[in-house]
Design a protein around this motif. Structure first.
Motif, mmCIF file in Angstrom:
data_model
loop_
_atom_site.group_PDB
_atom_site.id
_atom_site.type_symbol
_atom_site.label_atom_id
_atom_site.label_comp_id
_atom_site.label_asym_id
_atom_site.label_seq_id
_atom_site.Cartn_x
_atom_site.Cartn_y
_atom_site.Cartn_z
ATOM 1 N N VAL A 51 0.832 -1.222 0.000
ATOM 2 C CA VAL A 51 0.000 0.000 0.000
ATOM 3 C C VAL A 51 0.864 1.269 0.000
ATOM 4 O O VAL A 51 0.560 2.247 -0.698
ATOM 5 C CB VAL A 51 -0.954 -0.020 1.217
ATOM 6 N N TYR A 110 -2.247 12.169 -7.734
ATOM 7 C CA TYR A 110 -3.347 11.736 -6.853
ATOM 8 C C TYR A 110 -4.530 12.720 -6.861
ATOM 9 O O TYR A 110 -5.680 12.331 -7.054
ATOM 10 C CB TYR A 110 -2.811 11.527 -5.426
ATOM 11 N N ARG A 144 -15.284 16.738 1.484
ATOM 12 C CA ARG A 144 -14.349 17.014 2.603
ATOM 13 C C ARG A 144 -14.896 18.110 3.509
ATOM 14 O O ARG A 144 -14.761 18.057 4.722
ATOM 15 C CB ARG A 144 -12.967 17.396 2.067
ATOM 16 N N GLY A 198 -2.641 11.899 3.465
ATOM 17 C CA GLY A 198 -2.282 11.971 2.047
ATOM 18 C C GLY A 198 -1.688 13.314 1.681
ATOM 19 O O GLY A 198 -0.785 13.824 2.361
ATOM 20 N N LEU A 201 -7.826 17.365 3.086
ATOM 21 C CA LEU A 201 -8.726 17.456 4.239
ATOM 22 C C LEU A 201 -8.045 18.191 5.400
ATOM 23 O O LEU A 201 -8.667 19.001 6.091
ATOM 24 C CB LEU A 201 -9.156 16.031 4.656
ATOM 25 N N LEU A 241 -1.253 12.973 9.585
ATOM 26 C CA LEU A 241 -0.322 11.841 9.676
ATOM 27 C C LEU A 241 -0.509 10.898 8.488
ATOM 28 O O LEU A 241 -1.638 10.576 8.120
ATOM 29 C CB LEU A 241 -0.562 11.081 10.986
ATOM 30 N N ASP A 242 0.598 10.465 7.919
ATOM 31 C CA ASP A 242 0.550 9.518 6.799
ATOM 32 C C ASP A 242 1.877 8.761 6.769
ATOM 33 O O ASP A 242 2.892 9.255 7.257
ATOM 34 C CB ASP A 242 0.378 10.280 5.473
ATOM 35 N N MET A 295 3.326 11.360 -0.521
ATOM 36 C CA MET A 295 2.046 12.029 -0.276
ATOM 37 C C MET A 295 2.285 13.215 0.668
ATOM 38 O O MET A 295 1.734 14.302 0.465
ATOM 39 C CB MET A 295 1.026 11.058 0.326
ATOM 40 N N GLY A 329 3.997 8.596 9.904
ATOM 41 C CA GLY A 329 3.733 7.611 10.955
ATOM 42 C C GLY A 329 2.713 6.591 10.497
ATOM 43 O O GLY A 329 2.139 6.706 9.411
ATOM 44 N N ASN A 330 2.518 5.596 11.349
ATOM 45 C CA ASN A 330 1.621 4.485 11.025
ATOM 46 C C ASN A 330 0.287 4.642 11.753
ATOM 47 O O ASN A 330 0.250 4.781 12.975
ATOM 48 C CB ASN A 330 2.305 3.171 11.442
ATOM 49 N N ALA A 331 -0.792 4.583 10.974
ATOM 50 C CA ALA A 331 -2.131 4.716 11.545
ATOM 51 C C ALA A 331 -2.446 3.604 12.551
ATOM 52 O O ALA A 331 -3.334 3.748 13.394
ATOM 53 C CB ALA A 331 -3.157 4.683 10.421
ATOM 54 N N GLY A 336 -9.686 10.298 5.914
ATOM 55 C CA GLY A 336 -10.293 10.415 4.587
ATOM 56 C C GLY A 336 -9.802 9.335 3.651
ATOM 57 O O GLY A 336 -8.614 9.297 3.332
ATOM 58 N N TRP A 337 -10.673 8.456 3.234
ATOM 59 C CA TRP A 337 -10.343 7.370 2.305
ATOM 60 C C TRP A 337 -9.109 6.605 2.790
ATOM 61 O O TRP A 337 -8.268 6.194 1.988
ATOM 62 C CB TRP A 337 -10.127 7.915 0.889
ATOM 63 N N ASN A 345 -7.627 1.077 3.511
ATOM 64 C CA ASN A 345 -6.257 0.681 3.165
ATOM 65 C C ASN A 345 -5.531 0.000 4.319
ATOM 66 O O ASN A 345 -4.401 -0.460 4.149
ATOM 67 C CB ASN A 345 -5.452 1.922 2.764
HETATM 68 C C1 LIG Z 1 -6.690 7.358 -0.558
HETATM 69 S S1 LIG Z 1 -5.439 8.245 0.277
HETATM 70 C C2 LIG Z 1 -6.356 9.479 1.119
HETATM 71 C C3 LIG Z 1 -5.657 10.795 1.312
HETATM 72 C C4 LIG Z 1 -6.445 11.917 1.949
HETATM 73 N N1 LIG Z 1 -6.952 11.577 3.242
HETATM 74 C C5 LIG Z 1 -7.557 12.466 1.072
HETATM 75 O O1 LIG Z 1 -8.573 12.900 1.630
HETATM 76 O O2 LIG Z 1 -7.402 12.542 -0.138
HETATM 77 C C6 LIG Z 1 -5.022 7.118 1.565
HETATM 78 C C7 LIG Z 1 -3.791 7.514 2.334
HETATM 79 O O3 LIG Z 1 -3.633 6.622 3.434
HETATM 80 C C8 LIG Z 1 -2.241 6.433 3.651
HETATM 81 N N2 LIG Z 1 -2.075 5.209 4.450
HETATM 82 C C9 LIG Z 1 -2.472 3.954 4.117
HETATM 83 N N3 LIG Z 1 -2.157 3.100 5.110
HETATM 84 C C10 LIG Z 1 -1.562 3.831 6.094
HETATM 85 C C11 LIG Z 1 -1.034 3.517 7.357
HETATM 86 N N4 LIG Z 1 -1.041 2.256 7.830
HETATM 87 N N5 LIG Z 1 -0.514 4.505 8.102
HETATM 88 C C12 LIG Z 1 -0.487 5.779 7.625
HETATM 89 N N6 LIG Z 1 -0.963 6.141 6.426
HETATM 90 C C13 LIG Z 1 -1.500 5.182 5.665
HETATM 91 C C14 LIG Z 1 -1.666 6.384 2.247
HETATM 92 O O4 LIG Z 1 -0.294 6.650 2.225
HETATM 93 C C15 LIG Z 1 -2.500 7.455 1.536
HETATM 94 O O5 LIG Z 1 -1.862 8.696 1.562
#
Ligand SMILES: C[S@@+](CC[C@H](N)C(=O)[O-])C[C@H]1O[C@@H](n2cnc3c(N)ncnc32)[C@H](O)[C@@H]1O
Length: 229
Positions: free
Chosen positions: A3, A14, A30, A51, A55, A72-73, A78, A100-102, A118-119, A123
């Protein structure tokens, strides 16, 4: 498919692709998330999976000059886009981006007044863990809001929507972003994700109360939210 690699590789196109695929509606969706989150002056806000910061910036501007937003992402590309995107925002001093990691948020318990994603949830390899982490870091009485792809239920529209997603999105990804497989992943992840009512159940399992969903675009997109008691 990894991912992080997917998002690192599609980062530069994007936002263009999002606008194209949502017919320009993503901006308005948003804004609705910001309204539901209640983000406003003096608040400390978290935007998980931020991302390119679309947002996060809306949230920052809702603070009207006081408070903070942390985006955080885990994708450095991104985040690069996000830092660039807020440069001309009046709220830029109030916004911080963090890698960082969600699934393991680098924040203390009860740190934020609200949180959004957001979206992002679809993932995550462990949806419940992601939501539990958001629950942990917000204060009691705070709202956590997700916007993501939903599952439309209206007959005919439902069939057209999935056909559009399955055939058109990868094709558009191939033509405009030169990334067919990555956009195929987006279709796959949306198809495998929970429906909006199932996601409400997961919010409840994770401890949230007053959980609800609201449909956008006939349920193709849905906002799901809940409150930490
Ligand atoms: C579809 S994008 C959405 C971006 C933004 N929130 C928006 O509104 O357009 C999903 C984002 O989730 C991030 N992501 C996915 N898994 C993640 C994780 N475990 N920790 C942090 N970020 C993560 C991806 O890098 C990506 O930037």
């Amino acid at each position: 498919m990894d991912v992080k690699n997917v998002f690192n590789s599609i980062a530069d196109k994007y936002d263009f692709m999002n606008t194209l695929m949502s017919f320009g509606m993503d901006r308005f969706w948003r804004k609705k998330v910001v309204r539901i989150s209640g983000a406003g002056p003096d608040m400390k806000v978290l935007d998980v999976c931020c991302g390119t910061g679309r947002l996060t910036r809306e949230l920052g501007e809702a603070l009207a000059g006081s408070g903070t937003v942390t985006g955080l992402d885990f994708s450095e590309k991104m985040l690069e886009g996000a830092r660039e995107y807020i440069k001309d925002s009046a709220a830029k001093e109030h916004i911080t981006f963090l890698q960082g990691n969600a699934l393991d948020l680098p924040f203390k318990d009860n740190s934020f007044d609200c949180a959004t994603v957001g979206w992002g949830l679809r993932n995550l390899p462990d949806l419940n863990q992601g939501l539990r982490e958001m629950y942990r870091v917000v204060k009691s009485g705070s709202v956590v809001v997700s916007i993501d792809m939903g599952k439309p239920t209206v007959p005919i529209f439902k069939q057209i929507y999935w056909l559009y997603f399955k055939k058109m999105i990868p094709l558009m990804g191939k033509i405009w972003a030169e990334k067919k497989e990555e956009y195929q992943y987006l279709y796959q992840s949306a198809m495998e994700f929970k429906s909006q009512s199932q996601l409400v159940d997961v919010f409840q399992e994770c401890g949230f109360v007053r959980c609800k969903y609201t449909n956008l675009a006939g349920g193709a997109v849905a906002i799901v939210f809940g409150e930490k008691p």
